[in-house]
Design an enzyme around this catalytic site. Structure first.
Site, short mmCIF file in Angstrom:
data_model
loop_
_atom_site.label_atom_id
_atom_site.label_comp_id
_atom_site.label_asym_id
_atom_site.label_seq_id
_atom_site.Cartn_x
_atom_site.Cartn_y
_atom_site.Cartn_z
N ARG A 4 7.75 9.40 1.94
CA ARG A 4 6.95 10.18 1.02
C ARG A 4 7.44 11.63 0.98
O ARG A 4 7.96 12.15 1.93
CB ARG A 4 5.48 10.16 1.44
CG ARG A 4 4.77 8.84 1.23
CD ARG A 4 3.29 8.99 1.52
NE ARG A 4 3.03 9.47 2.89
CZ ARG A 4 2.69 10.71 3.19
NH1 ARG A 4 2.58 11.64 2.25
NH2 ARG A 4 2.47 11.06 4.45
N LYS A 33 0.67 4.75 -2.56
CA LYS A 33 -0.18 5.85 -2.11
C LYS A 33 -0.84 6.57 -3.29
O LYS A 33 -1.90 7.18 -3.13
CB LYS A 33 0.63 6.83 -1.27
CG LYS A 33 1.02 6.28 0.09
CD LYS A 33 -0.19 5.80 0.89
CE LYS A 33 0.19 5.33 2.27
NZ LYS A 33 -0.97 4.74 3.00
N HIS A 79 -8.12 5.19 5.33
CA HIS A 79 -6.72 4.91 5.62
C HIS A 79 -6.70 4.13 6.94
O HIS A 79 -6.52 4.71 8.01
CB HIS A 79 -5.93 6.21 5.73
CG HIS A 79 -4.46 6.00 5.89
ND1 HIS A 79 -3.66 6.87 6.58
CD2 HIS A 79 -3.63 5.02 5.43
CE1 HIS A 79 -2.40 6.45 6.54
NE2 HIS A 79 -2.37 5.33 5.85
N SER A 99 0.95 6.85 9.50
CA SER A 99 2.14 6.01 9.51
C SER A 99 2.84 6.09 10.87
O SER A 99 3.05 7.16 11.42
CB SER A 99 3.10 6.47 8.41
OG SER A 99 4.27 5.70 8.42
N LYS A 120 -0.98 0.75 12.99
CA LYS A 120 -2.04 0.07 12.23
C LYS A 120 -1.63 -1.34 11.84
O LYS A 120 -2.36 -2.30 12.07
CB LYS A 120 -2.39 0.85 10.96
CG LYS A 120 -3.08 2.15 11.16
CD LYS A 120 -3.72 2.66 9.88
CE LYS A 120 -2.89 2.52 8.65
NZ LYS A 120 -1.59 3.21 8.70
N THR A 121 -0.47 -1.45 11.21
CA THR A 121 -0.02 -2.74 10.71
C THR A 121 0.24 -3.70 11.86
O THR A 121 -0.18 -4.86 11.85
CB THR A 121 1.25 -2.58 9.86
OG1 THR A 121 0.95 -1.75 8.74
CG2 THR A 121 1.75 -3.92 9.37
N ASP A 142 -3.78 -1.38 5.52
CA ASP A 142 -3.61 0.05 5.28
C ASP A 142 -4.76 0.75 4.57
O ASP A 142 -5.07 1.88 4.90
CB ASP A 142 -2.33 0.27 4.46
CG ASP A 142 -1.81 1.69 4.55
OD1 ASP A 142 -1.85 2.28 5.64
OD2 ASP A 142 -1.36 2.22 3.52
N ARG A 157 11.37 -0.20 5.63
CA ARG A 157 10.08 -0.79 5.24
C ARG A 157 10.26 -2.16 4.58
O ARG A 157 11.30 -2.47 4.01
CB ARG A 157 9.38 0.13 4.24
CG ARG A 157 8.91 1.45 4.81
CD ARG A 157 7.55 1.32 5.43
NE ARG A 157 7.02 2.59 5.92
CZ ARG A 157 5.77 2.75 6.34
NH1 ARG A 157 4.93 1.74 6.31
NH2 ARG A 157 5.35 3.92 6.79
#
Length: 528
Positions: free
Chosen positions: A54, A196, A216, A235, A239-240, A254, A319
């Site tokens: 990003r 996003k 988030h 990020s 989380k994932t 997410d 990714r």
């Protein structure tokens, strides 16, 4: 030729318009257009050029009278005039003339009461494949009766802005116009900007229109009891990975909303990091990289097309985007009950935060609004090693409203439902980045499991005076010596010095950003 509303965007001479093509046809189009190659598992692999993460400096919100008083303007939510927005839109539309256009009409929000329709207009077939897999895919009947979208996102990575003329930061720009319900994304092939942008729109609409808290976070639930848990974190914090637990149903990885009757996924897919991906440690993600997935910036063997997930020569932020159905234990549709447990994930590069600690309601509010972690290499342009950062609500770049609004909504829900809250450090132990080591995933998994099934509450707790949290002294399948971070350092004096340095950063950040926060919340944080 049906153009599906492109004329309203100023695109009046496309050579072809493709709407909601199947993944197979989008892969064929991407290969025909030389946008990428196939891996040995059939995934489409692309490179994204200069933008491998990003670009927050390039994000703007159009400042109009209708939204001016609702946006939390500042370094994150940068204003841009409607005149500049219109000029860039006209130039993007001109750029897209006489080109193939790929449209995906999908939805965000698995709760039918809260669903919003998004139309994504792409220059690239590969990016259209990405968003096809990341948003909620309509049925044939839903597509036939789709009507007008609630929001449109126009994406042209081949169009480059001229900062001196367009009033933006670089050749790339991500501009949200909430009044006209239109987002422009120019100059970047990094597909995360599209996803996003959807999140930013939902984070604006949900609290105002539906009294829904946008988060988030990732979420999963016990398949037998239905007990739901959510995982907050920026990020790279896990989380994932941590929510993709084969023993639990994955609701989403997410972006979610919390309504008065439960939580729901905003998306229909996952966007996971691939760097150092291990089939034993993360089998669900590893096995999801197959035909229909879009992989960004992973290096392939030129002969075998086998991915090298340890190769970070392009970026650490490699990714993969894939539909949630690629996870065998996905909860479909992506809805769950009221969360019984909240996990705040942080990757502490100082190596001083406990691997797990319990937060009371005030401490939960403090750490939610503070959102501490370390930006990990590759997640944003220019970040090459972990950098301590504070991101309001664990998602500041995507939160357009006053952070107090989101914090207040979370606090009300924690109190109403007596939700348990824990702070989990997935960062360093035994010393800071470069000296200590990253917390082992198997230990983090064991601590999270103990929090979810409630056994962590049976442990003896010790209050940490510096960080003002309660630390369990034992956890099944975790060495007791790592529970207290001070015990893992060679020098207690060096640990105390580093811990107080981080605590001081907490205090200074809170005093600067939240001077009007209630005293009972301010006092719940670390004490240098």
């Amino acid at each position: 030729m049906e153009t599906y509303g492109l004329k309203k965007l100023g695109i009046i001479h496309p050579t072809a318009v493709y709407r909601n093509l199947t993944p197979a046809k989008l892969v064929e189009a991407a290969l025909r257009r030389n946008e990428g190659v196939l891996s040995d598992t059939g995934a489409l692999v692309v490179t994204t050029g200069a933008y491998t993460g990003r670009s927050p400096e390039d994000k703007f919100i159009v400042d109009t009278e209708a939204v001016h008083d609702t946006i939390a303007w500042g370094k994150v939510n940068r204003p841009i005039s409607k005149e500049k927005f219109d000029r860039i839109r006209e130039k993007m539309a001109a750029y897209l003339q006489n080109r193939e256009i790929f449209i995906f009409d999908g939805m965000a929000g698995a709760d039918p009461v809260c669903t919003k329709k998004f139309r994504i207009v792409n220059e690239l077939a590969s990016q259209n494949l990405f968003i096809h897999q990341l948003l909620i895919r309509p049925t044939e009947e839903q597509l036939e009766n789709y009507g007008e979208p609630d929001f449109t996102i126009m994406v042209a990575p081949g169009f480059q802005c001229i900062p001196e003329l367009d009033g933006v930061h670089s050749e790339a720009a991500i501009i949200v116009n909430y009044e006209e319900k239109l987002v422009l994304i120019a100059g970047s092939r990094y597909s995360g900007e599209i996803k996003k942008s959807v999140f930013s729109v939902m984070n604006y609409l949900m609290p105002i229109e539906k009294d829904v808290l946008p988060m988030h976070c990732s979420a999963n639930m016990d398949p037998e009891t239905g007990d739901t848990a959510i995982f907050f974190g920026l990020s790279g914090t896990g989380k994932t990975t941590l929510s993709a637990d084969p023993k639990r149903k994955l609701i989403g990885d997410d972006e979610h909303g919390w309504s008065n009757h439960g939580i729901f996924n905003f998306e229909g897919g996952c966007y996971a990091k691939c760097i150092n991906l291990d089939p034993e440690g993360e089998p669900e993600i590893y096995n999801a990289i197959r035909f229909g997935s879009l992989v960004e910036n992973v290096i392939l063997d030129s002969a075998t097309r086998k991915p090298d997930y340890n190769d970070n020569s392009l970026t650490d932020n490699t990714r993969v985007g894939y539909p949630i159905e690629y996870i065998s234990n996905a909860a479909i549709p992506g809805v769950g009950g009221i969360p019984k447990v909240i996990i705040f994930l942080t990757a502490d590069a100082f190596g001083v935060l406990p691997p797990i600690s319990r937060l009371d309601e005030n401490a939960a509010m403090y750490h939610f609004v503070t959102g501490f972690t370390s930006k990990l290499a590759g997640t944003e342009r220019g970040v090459t090693e972990p950098q301590p950062t504070f991101s309001t609500c664990f998602g500041e770049p995507f939160m357009p409203l006053n952070p107090a609004k989101y914090a207040e909504m979370l606090g009300e829900r924690i109190e109403k439902y007596n939700t348990k809250v824990y702070l989990v450090n997935t960062g360093w132990t035994g010393g800071p980045y470069g000296v200590g080591s990253r917390m082992k995933l198997k230990y983090t998994r064991a601590m999270v499991t103990a929090a979810l099934n409630g056994t962590i509450e049976q442990a003896e707790y010790k209050h940490d005076e510096i960080f003002n949290v309660d630390i369990p002294q034992s956890c099944s399948e975790v060495p007791s010596e790592i529970m207290n971070p001070s015990d893992t350092w060679d020098s207690r004096e060096e640990y105390d010095k580093a811990a107080r340095k981080l605590a001081k950063m907490f205090e200074e950040n809170f005093a600067k950003k939240y001077p009007n926060m209630p005293e009972h919340i301010a006092k719940a944080g670390p004490k240098a």
